[in-house]
Design an enzyme around this catalytic site. Structure first.
Site, PDB file in Angstrom:
ATOM      1  N   HIS A 268      39.868  29.901  43.247  1.00 30.17           N
ATOM      2  CA  HIS A 268      39.490  30.865  44.358  1.00 30.17           C
ATOM      3  C   HIS A 268      39.432  29.965  45.646  1.00 30.17           C
ATOM      4  CE1 HIS A 268      38.806  33.124  40.599  1.00 30.17           C
ATOM      5  NE2 HIS A 268      38.661  34.078  41.507  1.00 30.17           N
TER       6      HIS A 268
ATOM      7  N   GLU B 284      48.650  42.539  41.195  1.00 28.41           N
ATOM      8  CA  GLU B 284      48.997  41.894  42.682  1.00 28.41           C
ATOM      9  C   GLU B 284      50.506  42.111  42.663  1.00 28.41           C
ATOM     10  OE1 GLU B 284      46.897  40.427  40.603  1.00 28.41           O
ATOM     11  OE2 GLU B 284      45.088  40.179  41.732  1.00 28.41           O
TER      12      GLU B 284
END
Lengths: 342, 335
Positions: free
Chosen positions: B139, B71
């Protein structure tokens, strides 16, 4: 534009007749001028900072000049570099306006970044200088993105990132090396080991004691250079660029060097042996080394070198005077450049 | 006009803009999917939610870049590509993962223009937000409040397919870094979406319903929930202004204030946690700028100050529901 600025920011001459260590006379002059400019700039910032004229944190590059100049001597404005919090040397080597930089460090309105960036954030996008960076290791993935742009455009451009020994322990640098390999990007990682990450010795902070092995572990070819010797860095960078510019993917050079000043200005440096810097200054200084080599093989005469010294001295003096007298930012400047539009 | 899902609308916007502007690139883990796999199917996934399907065959590996799971490097690369003149659209599958790369958003993208004398960094970061699929605490978060607190980036939160397409086209053309938050519960929702090119400006909210009794501000998937409640209450004579800000930064403060000055009552329905959250921000705005108009304390409907739970019963309890929205509206009416 004044004569001095003209000289400092002029594009590198096309390789004509090469002599003396494979560089033209103009290139030798330019290399010496750039290293000398960094040295004078830094020594003067050290003095100005002690006088209280410079706000905030300042991290000096002095002692490492051969690395920035040896690497950037190969680059043009079309190539990108990204730097660290110790960025003045890289900015100067990449052709940033020295007077504008001095004004910026003094926090002035007409500084290179309008007084908004300061010492740690000098950038000049038009010169391909994508910023000094206050976060250790943050610049490496950004340079990966610049290399993506270079590859997509296919114009033979490259992106180079300067990375210290401290940053070599950061995850961002590992991620950047892996992604550059996966995407086969035209990117050169320049590692500068100056022996210290802040106040901690590299021999303590780097677990494997060998940054080169780490780089090779990512599948990146790496050339080692003597960070005190312009010619050694220039040669290593040339080899790395030959691969990266021609579609061979990312490369690296690794240079051991030293910083003459502390981590930041005002750092008492209690972690260093008393004679460490003195010894390096006397025995390995990159400017003395360059001068001795020129005078020995006739690449540049003593008169020519002295003339550069005078020219650079005058430039830095002018930069300081202009910075001291430059207008300070106004309250309304606070809200400019937050967004393009909002 | 053809009906399209939000998934189709976003995919269409990416196709349109990549065809129109050769400087647009898409990068992220699995944005095509299939690189290095044994099936030989290079566009195997088209993004884990299928949002980027078909881009690779059309625009090639130079512009549709499958990255490692990395990321910091994805957002860092988007930052660098943007500084070097491209218009990258980076994907971080779940906004929860920005913890890994927050430096590149907080200290890099958001600050380039300010620190670097007006340097342009026109990147878009697409990420999914929101609870509702039992995806649990790592999530399911809604990050718009956290991100909207950072000067220098813009935060977009479409509530339907039409807005998603127009806002994404605007985001890619915008010269500032834009965070584009897609609620995963909205991907299959459909509405009328034109085939052609159109943009929706940032900082302009939309009045979804008009009424003089209460102002309701709702974001993302909760616009749909609030619309249902407002329509039911209208049947019994309670009429609400329902405002969807569409972007939480910039925020259409005027639309909200004008409405509250008329209704004197405000309910904010939002999925961000309550502490220093979006609802608190809107409540403070109204208290600061329209206090004299208020006829009741401001009511907020948000999740409790907890991580998102896994069990479906707990997740239902966590999310604002119609009953709580209705209760909040009735509570401000009672004053």
């Amino acid at each position: 534009m004044t004569a001095e600025q003209d000289v400092i920011t002029a594009p590198k001459p096309a390789s004509a007749a090469r002599h003396h260590d494979g560089l033209t006379h103009e290139q030798l002059l330019s290399a010496y001028r750039q290293m000398k400019t960094i040295r004078e700039f830094e020594e003067r910032v050290h003095v100005e900072n002690a006088s209280g004229a410079i706000p905030g944190f300042t991290h000096l590059y002095c002692g490492q000049e051969a690395v920035a100049v040896g690497a950037c001597e190969h680059l043009t404005d079309a190539d990108y570099i990204i730097s660290t919090h110790r960025g003045h040397g890289h900015c100067i080597a990449k052709g940033c306006d020295v007077v504008g930089m001095m004004k910026e460090i003094h926090g002035r309105r007409d500084g290179l970044n309008g007084g908004k960036g300061g010492s740690m954030h000098i950038a000049d996008i038009g010169k391909g200088m994508l910023g000094a960076n206050g976060v250790v290791g943050a610049g490496q993935p950004i340079a990966v993105g610049a290399a993506i742009a270079c590859k997509l455009r296919g114009e033979g451009r490259i992106a180079a990132s300067f990375t210290g020994d401290g940053a070599s322990n950061q995850g961002t640098v590992f991620e950047a090396m892996n992604m550059a390999v996966v995407l086969q990007l035209p990117k050169v990682f320049v590692f500068e080991n100056n022996g210290y990450s802040e106040h901690t010795g590299a021999s303590y902070g780097i677990g494997c004691e060998d940054i080169v092995k780490r780089i090779e572990g990512f599948g990146i070819p790496v050339w080692q250079a003597d960070g005190f010797d312009f010619f050694s860095v220039y040669e290593a960078m040339g080899k790395a660029l030959e691969v990266s510019r021609n579609g061979g993917g990312p490369t690296a050079i690794y240079c051991e060097t030293i910083r003459y000043f502390g981590h930041f200005e005002g750092d008492p440096q209690n972690y260093r042996a008393k004679d460490e810097v003195q010894r390096y200054r006397a025995e390995k200084d990159c400017l003395l080394k360059f001068r001795a080599r020129m005078e020995a093989n006739g690449g540049l005469s003593t008169d020519e070198l002295d003339a550069v010294d005078r020219e650079v001295g005058a430039l830095i003096e002018r930069a300081v005077q202009e910075a001291r007298n430059a207008p300070r930012p106004r309250a309304e400047d606070l809200l400019t450049n937050v967004y393009d539009n909002y | 006009m053809p009906k399209k899902s939000m998934r189709e609308a976003i995919n269409e916007a990416l196709h349109l803009e990549m065809a129109r502007d050769p400087s647009v690139i898409v990068l992220g883990e699995d944005v095509s999917g299939g690189a290095g796999g044994t099936s030989g199917q290079r566009d195997a996934a088209g993004g884990v939610f299928g949002l980027t399907k078909g881009l690779l065959p059309k625009f090639g590996e130079h512009r549709v870049i499958d990255t490692p799971i990395s990321e910091s490097a994805i957002i860092g690369a988007a930052n660098g590509a943007a500084l070097a003149g491209l218009r990258p659209v980076a994907e971080i599958m779940f906004s929860d993962f920005i913890g890994v790369c927050f430096d590149q958003i907080l200290n890099q993208a958001a600050k380039f223009r300010y620190m670097f004398n007006g340097a342009k960094a026109p990147l878009v970061v697409r990420m999914t937000v929101g609870a509702g699929r039992s995806a649990a605490a790592q999530h399911s978060q809604s990050m718009h409040a956290l991100l909207s607190a950072i000067p220098g980036i813009k935060v977009v939160m479409p509530s339907n397919a039409y807005d998603a397409k127009g806002l994404l086209l605007q985001a890619i053309r915008d010269d500032d870094p834009v965070i584009f938050l897609e609620h995963k519960m909205l991907y299959n929702d459909t509405c009328e979406v034109p085939d052609g090119d159109y943009t929706i400006p940032f900082g302009e909210g939309v009045l979804v319903r008009e009424g003089e009794h209460v102002t309701v501000v709702a974001t993302g998937q909760l616009v749909k929930l609030a619309t249902g409640v407002v329509d039911r209450l209208a049947a019994e004579g309670v009429r609400c202004d329902l405002i969807d800000p569409r972007t939480t930064s910039p925020l259409d403060e005027e639309l909200i204030l004008e409405s509250v000055r008329e209704t004197g009552r405000l309910v904010v329905v939002d999925e961000a946690p309550p502490r220093c959250g979006f609802a608190a921000d809107v409540a403070a705005l109204v208290a600061r700028e329209a206090f004299a108009s208020l006829r009741a304390p401001v009511a907020t409907v948000t999740p409790p100050h907890t991580p998102v739970p896994f069990a479906p019963e707990l997740e239902r309890e966590y999310l604002p529901d119609a009953a709580r929205v209705e209760r909040a509206i009735r509570s401000v009416l009672a004053h």
